[in-house]
Motif scaffolding. Sequence first.
Motif, mmCIF file in Angstrom:
data_model
loop_
_atom_site.group_PDB
_atom_site.id
_atom_site.type_symbol
_atom_site.label_atom_id
_atom_site.label_comp_id
_atom_site.label_asym_id
_atom_site.label_seq_id
_atom_site.Cartn_x
_atom_site.Cartn_y
_atom_site.Cartn_z
ATOM 1 N N ALA A 41 0.820 -1.212 0.000
ATOM 2 C CA ALA A 41 0.000 0.000 0.000
ATOM 3 C C ALA A 41 0.852 1.260 0.000
ATOM 4 C CB ALA A 41 -0.929 0.000 1.215
ATOM 5 N N LEU A 42 2.035 1.192 0.618
ATOM 6 C CA LEU A 42 2.902 2.374 0.732
ATOM 7 C C LEU A 42 3.942 2.475 -0.375
ATOM 8 C CD1 LEU A 42 2.564 4.488 2.984
ATOM 9 C CD2 LEU A 42 1.590 2.285 3.629
ATOM 10 N N LEU A 43 4.107 1.433 -1.175
ATOM 11 C CA LEU A 43 5.144 1.456 -2.204
ATOM 12 C C LEU A 43 5.013 2.628 -3.179
ATOM 13 C CD1 LEU A 43 6.022 -2.206 -3.272
ATOM 14 C CD2 LEU A 43 7.564 -0.427 -2.416
ATOM 15 N N PRO A 44 3.815 2.984 -3.620
ATOM 16 C CA PRO A 44 3.748 4.151 -4.515
ATOM 17 C C PRO A 44 4.344 5.406 -3.900
ATOM 18 C CG PRO A 44 1.697 2.919 -4.609
ATOM 19 C CD PRO A 44 2.487 2.335 -3.477
ATOM 20 N N LEU A 45 4.159 5.597 -2.593
ATOM 21 C CA LEU A 45 4.735 6.762 -1.920
ATOM 22 C C LEU A 45 6.228 6.597 -1.701
ATOM 23 C CD1 LEU A 45 1.975 7.527 0.735
ATOM 24 C CD2 LEU A 45 2.296 8.557 -1.520
ATOM 25 N N LEU A 46 6.686 5.382 -1.443
ATOM 26 C CA LEU A 46 8.118 5.130 -1.289
ATOM 27 C C LEU A 46 8.859 5.375 -2.609
ATOM 28 C CD1 LEU A 46 7.777 1.951 0.918
ATOM 29 C CD2 LEU A 46 8.958 4.026 1.631
ATOM 30 N N HIS A 47 8.216 5.054 -3.723
ATOM 31 C CA HIS A 47 8.848 5.292 -5.019
ATOM 32 C C HIS A 47 9.037 6.778 -5.300
ATOM 33 C CE1 HIS A 47 9.387 1.360 -6.805
ATOM 34 N NE2 HIS A 47 8.168 0.986 -6.441
ATOM 35 N N ARG A 48 8.304 7.627 -4.612
ATOM 36 C CA ARG A 48 8.453 9.073 -4.796
ATOM 37 C C ARG A 48 9.631 9.642 -3.996
ATOM 38 N NH1 ARG A 48 2.162 11.087 -4.015
ATOM 39 N NH2 ARG A 48 1.218 9.704 -5.584
ATOM 40 N N SER A 49 10.211 8.830 -3.129
ATOM 41 C CA SER A 49 11.337 9.279 -2.314
ATOM 42 C C SER A 49 12.640 9.145 -3.087
ATOM 43 C CB SER A 49 11.421 8.449 -1.035
ATOM 44 O OG SER A 49 12.613 8.720 -0.328
ATOM 45 N N ALA A 50 13.566 10.035 -2.790
ATOM 46 C CA ALA A 50 14.883 9.957 -3.425
ATOM 47 C C ALA A 50 15.740 8.861 -2.813
ATOM 48 C CB ALA A 50 15.596 11.303 -3.304
ATOM 49 N N ALA A 51 15.401 8.416 -1.604
ATOM 50 C CA ALA A 51 16.231 7.404 -0.927
ATOM 51 C C ALA A 51 15.376 6.660 0.088
ATOM 52 C CB ALA A 51 17.424 8.062 -0.241
ATOM 53 N N ALA A 52 14.449 5.851 -0.410
ATOM 54 C CA ALA A 52 13.522 5.168 0.489
ATOM 55 C C ALA A 52 14.179 3.977 1.170
ATOM 56 C CB ALA A 52 12.287 4.718 -0.278
ATOM 57 N N ARG A 53 13.741 3.724 2.392
ATOM 58 C CA ARG A 53 14.241 2.602 3.182
ATOM 59 C C ARG A 53 13.053 1.857 3.788
ATOM 60 N NH1 ARG A 53 17.669 4.169 0.434
ATOM 61 N NH2 ARG A 53 19.630 5.188 1.004
ATOM 62 N N ILE A 54 13.132 0.530 3.785
ATOM 63 C CA ILE A 54 12.147 -0.315 4.451
ATOM 64 C C ILE A 54 12.881 -1.192 5.450
ATOM 65 C CG2 ILE A 54 10.401 -2.116 4.188
ATOM 66 C CD1 ILE A 54 9.997 -1.160 1.305
ATOM 67 N N VAL A 55 12.411 -1.195 6.689
ATOM 68 C CA VAL A 55 12.974 -2.071 7.719
ATOM 69 C C VAL A 55 11.859 -2.952 8.253
ATOM 70 C CG1 VAL A 55 14.142 -2.225 9.940
ATOM 71 C CG2 VAL A 55 14.731 -0.382 8.349
ATOM 72 N N ASN A 56 12.049 -4.251 8.155
ATOM 73 C CA ASN A 56 11.108 -5.215 8.709
ATOM 74 C C ASN A 56 11.642 -5.718 10.045
ATOM 75 O OD1 ASN A 56 9.447 -5.032 6.427
ATOM 76 N ND2 ASN A 56 10.604 -6.616 5.354
ATOM 77 N N VAL A 57 10.872 -5.519 11.091
ATOM 78 C CA VAL A 57 11.330 -5.904 12.424
ATOM 79 C C VAL A 57 11.087 -7.400 12.602
ATOM 80 C CG1 VAL A 57 11.114 -5.537 14.891
ATOM 81 C CG2 VAL A 57 10.901 -3.597 13.306
ATOM 82 N N SER A 58 12.176 -8.141 12.638
ATOM 83 C CA SER A 58 12.136 -9.587 12.734
ATOM 84 C C SER A 58 12.514 -10.014 14.152
ATOM 85 C CB SER A 58 13.070 -10.198 11.684
ATOM 86 O OG SER A 58 12.967 -11.597 11.662
ATOM 87 N N SER A 59 13.152 -11.149 14.260
ATOM 88 C CA SER A 59 13.543 -11.697 15.555
ATOM 89 C C SER A 59 14.687 -12.680 15.345
ATOM 90 C CB SER A 59 12.352 -12.426 16.199
ATOM 91 O OG SER A 59 12.771 -13.225 17.287
ATOM 92 N N GLY A 60 15.520 -12.821 16.374
ATOM 93 C CA GLY A 60 16.546 -13.854 16.315
ATOM 94 C C GLY A 60 15.940 -15.230 16.130
ATOM 95 N N LEU A 61 14.691 -15.391 16.581
ATOM 96 C CA LEU A 61 14.016 -16.672 16.406
ATOM 97 C C LEU A 61 13.644 -16.927 14.956
ATOM 98 C CD1 LEU A 61 11.742 -16.666 19.573
ATOM 99 C CD2 LEU A 61 13.610 -18.253 19.081
ATOM 100 N N GLY A 62 13.798 -15.921 14.102
ATOM 101 C CA GLY A 62 13.592 -16.137 12.681
ATOM 102 C C GLY A 62 14.801 -16.744 11.998
ATOM 103 N N SER A 63 15.919 -16.816 12.702
ATOM 104 C CA SER A 63 17.137 -17.404 12.149
ATOM 105 C C SER A 63 17.129 -18.914 12.352
ATOM 106 C CB SER A 63 18.369 -16.802 12.831
ATOM 107 O OG SER A 63 19.524 -17.564 12.544
ATOM 108 N N LEU A 64 17.088 -19.650 11.271
ATOM 109 C CA LEU A 64 17.136 -21.107 11.381
ATOM 110 C C LEU A 64 18.454 -21.558 11.981
ATOM 111 C CD1 LEU A 64 15.576 -22.097 7.929
ATOM 112 C CD2 LEU A 64 14.425 -21.864 10.131
#
Length: 254
Positions: free
Chosen positions: A129-152
């Motif tokens: 939903a936010l990608l169209p607005l992120l594409h308008r940025s000169a330097a967009a960043r996305i951070v997904n908050v994961s967990s150490g438990l996501g590491s196999l």
Amino acid sequence: MTETATRAGAVALVTGANKGIGYQVALQLAERGLTVVVGARDPERGRAAADELLAAGADVHPVTLDVTDPETVRQAAGWIGERFGRLDVLVNNAGQGDDPGHLPSAADLDAVRGIFETNVFGVLTVTNALLPLLHRSAAARIVNVSSGLGSLTMQSSPDSPLYRVPPTAAYPASKSALNALTVQYAHELRPHGILVNAVTPGPCDTDLTRDLQDAGFQVDRTAAQGAAVIVRLATVGPDGPSGGFFGEDGPLPW
């Protein structure tokens, strides 16, 4: 890694920002000069958190956003577009924990689906939903908050403290799926200059870790400490990584 998204006027959205790590991410981004949209499922809690941040001098704006409700996500994206015209930073922080007493062999499938709905499908819903607005940025960043438990690797290594975490069906699997999704977004968006990474804040004293603490695990880091690595990746410069998984001390194994 240099930082670039701290420029004046940069706009960030943090989901699940009314408490815990999300609140601290919003605060720290605002301290670096960003305008921060505080996403919260509960409108009253979102406004209360924004009022606290405003009192601390932050440039923040609350928005109602339930990552499991596409309509509220669509409305939030529309409001951000009308108000700011673009989005420079998206922090997918909203998440749901799992009861460590729910063994995989006794899993409640509806509960498992609910956790995936928030931790995986919610990230897809918000990001797209936010990608169209992120594409308008000169330097967009996305951070997904994961967990150490996501590491196999860390889950399966006897030398890792995470090896001792009681087995459960949903939360670790959802974070592993989120890590994989992060890599795929990074591949797709790298040609557009959008950097996408997964981050674990580490075990922090938040509502999400209460069950682990009750099970005897020591959690002695604050939400503010956990937020710092998220903020670092959210403000990384053009020479920064994309498609990685990071903790406080650097890259982590998948």
